[in-house]
Design an enzyme around this catalytic site. Structure first.
Site, PDB file in Angstrom:
ATOM      1  N   HIS A  77       0.721  -1.334   0.011  1.00 48.93           N
ATOM      2  CA  HIS A  77      -0.059  -0.040   0.224  1.00 48.93           C
ATOM      3  C   HIS A  77       1.205   1.149   0.089  1.00 48.93           C
ATOM      4  O   HIS A  77       0.045   2.459  -0.574  1.00 48.93           O
ATOM      5  CB  HIS A  77      -0.407   0.168   1.345  1.00 48.93           C
ATOM      6  CG  HIS A  77      -1.862   1.004   1.395  1.00 48.93           C
ATOM      7  ND1 HIS A  77      -3.572   0.861   1.342  1.00 48.93           N
ATOM      8  CD2 HIS A  77      -1.645   2.459   1.991  1.00 48.93           C
ATOM      9  CE1 HIS A  77      -3.800   2.401   1.707  1.00 48.93           C
ATOM     10  NE2 HIS A  77      -2.448   3.549   1.989  1.00 48.93           N
ATOM     11  N   GLU A  78       1.704   1.493   0.668  1.00 50.04           N
ATOM     12  CA  GLU A  78       3.513   2.243   0.803  1.00 50.04           C
ATOM     13  C   GLU A  78       3.573   2.805  -0.342  1.00 50.04           C
ATOM     14  O   GLU A  78       4.201   3.861  -1.124  1.00 50.04           O
ATOM     15  CB  GLU A  78       3.544   2.409   2.297  1.00 50.04           C
ATOM     16  CG  GLU A  78       3.030   2.372   3.287  1.00 50.04           C
ATOM     17  CD  GLU A  78       1.548   3.865   3.770  1.00 50.04           C
ATOM     18  OE1 GLU A  78       2.750   4.770   2.753  1.00 50.04           O
ATOM     19  OE2 GLU A  78       1.147   3.578   4.277  1.00 50.04           O
ATOM     20  N   HIS A  81       2.388   4.341  -3.373  1.00 52.16           N
ATOM     21  CA  HIS A  81       1.963   5.946  -2.466  1.00 52.16           C
ATOM     22  C   HIS A  81       3.076   6.273  -3.469  1.00 52.16           C
ATOM     23  O   HIS A  81       3.317   6.983  -4.385  1.00 52.16           O
ATOM     24  CB  HIS A  81       1.981   5.747  -1.205  1.00 52.16           C
ATOM     25  CG  HIS A  81       0.259   6.276  -0.532  1.00 52.16           C
ATOM     26  ND1 HIS A  81      -0.789   6.687  -1.426  1.00 52.16           N
ATOM     27  CD2 HIS A  81       0.127   5.349   0.013  1.00 52.16           C
ATOM     28  CE1 HIS A  81      -1.992   6.525  -0.419  1.00 52.16           C
ATOM     29  NE2 HIS A  81      -1.422   5.376   0.334  1.00 52.16           N
TER      30      HIS A  81
HETATM   31 ZN    ZN Z   1      -2.068   5.361   2.434  1.00 50.45          ZN
END
Ligand code: ZN
Length: 258
Positions: A77-78, A81
């Site tokens: 998830h990170e 980004h």
């Molecule tokens: Zn996030």
């Protein structure tokens, strides 16, 4: 969750560096050990309650594997980004896992609302993708009794979908808050105003969490303390970003007055 250097707290330093992935440093904050331990303990308790026939070593192995897969999901998830940030020309300092999740520490500010929007949205999208893949695999396996593998898949599937839903709450510093900020920025063309609104909603979300947590704690729910802690963290981060917009404006005002 993403964190740009100009917005919010920056004292979340990596204390244990794990590895570099796509050239991005991945690290752990000390507080991560606390959450990792709590997750393994609570998973062991849940697995023991739902599968009393399983032995202690199987339960511990499953709890640890599930926790590791959960943190891998959080890292992905990170990482999503961070990779979008980097392709848009924003350098990524590091990704840090800490007690309340993960933070992508991105240098500088997005140059457009569109960049901000995609940089924020890609995280929840990644979690939805991981959750859906786990549940899809689960559906293809279910037919007989619940095995250790299907138990792990079910847990991973739902926790990732939950992670995506939680991060879409539209208050800064959650991804939803940054998406809201991007939309207001795009509609009004004024970044400071967008940041203030997202920070205000973030503070309201933080206050709601803190209140709910305290009420639950005094009602006998120990988990309430955790919810209150998350709320308190949101209040701090949202508060700091609100103040920083004010400081920037004052700096600009004093510079033009000279
Ligand atoms: Zn996030």
């Amino acid at each position: 969750m993403t964190q740009t250097t100009r917005l919010g707290v920056n004292d979340l330093k990596t204390q244990i560096t794990l590895e570099k992935v796509f050239g991005i440093r991945i690290g752990l904050h000390y507080s991560w050990f606390l959450i990792a331990l709590l997750i393994v303990l609570s998973l062991s308790r849940d697995f023991r309650a739902s599968h009393p026939q399983w032995g202690s070593s199987l339960i511990l192995t499953l709890a640890i594997s599930t926790a590791v897969l959960f943190f891998v999901s959080l890292l992905l998830h990170e990482l999503s980004h961070s990779l979008v940030a980097r392709t848009r020309g924003l350098p990524v300092r590091e990704i840090t896992l800490f007690a309340l999740g993960g933070v992508s520490q991105i240098e500088g500010e997005a140059d457009s609302a569109k960049t901000e929007f995609w940089m924020a949205l890609v995280g929840p999208l990644t979690s939805v993708l991981i959750g859906s893949l786990a549940l899809e695999r689960l559906r293809s396996l279910v037919g007989g009794t619940l095995s250790p593998l299907t138990t792990v898949l079910a847990w991973l599937g739902y926790i990732n979908l939950g992670l995506a839903a939680f991060n879409m709450v539209p208050g800064y510093p959650l991804d939803g808050g940054r998406i809201l900020r991007a939309i207001i920025w795009w509609k009004t063309g004024v970044l400071d105003r967008a940041t203030r609104t997202a920070a205000k909603v973030g503070q309201a979300v933080g206050a709601a969490f803190t209140t709910t947590g305290v009420v639950e704690y005094f009602g006998g729910g120990l988990g309430g303390m955790w919810i209150a802690f998350i709320g308190w963290f949101f209040l701090q981060v949202a508060g700091v970003s609100y103040i920083e917009v004010g400081l920037r404006r004052r700096c600009k005002a004093s510079a033009s007055a000279m």
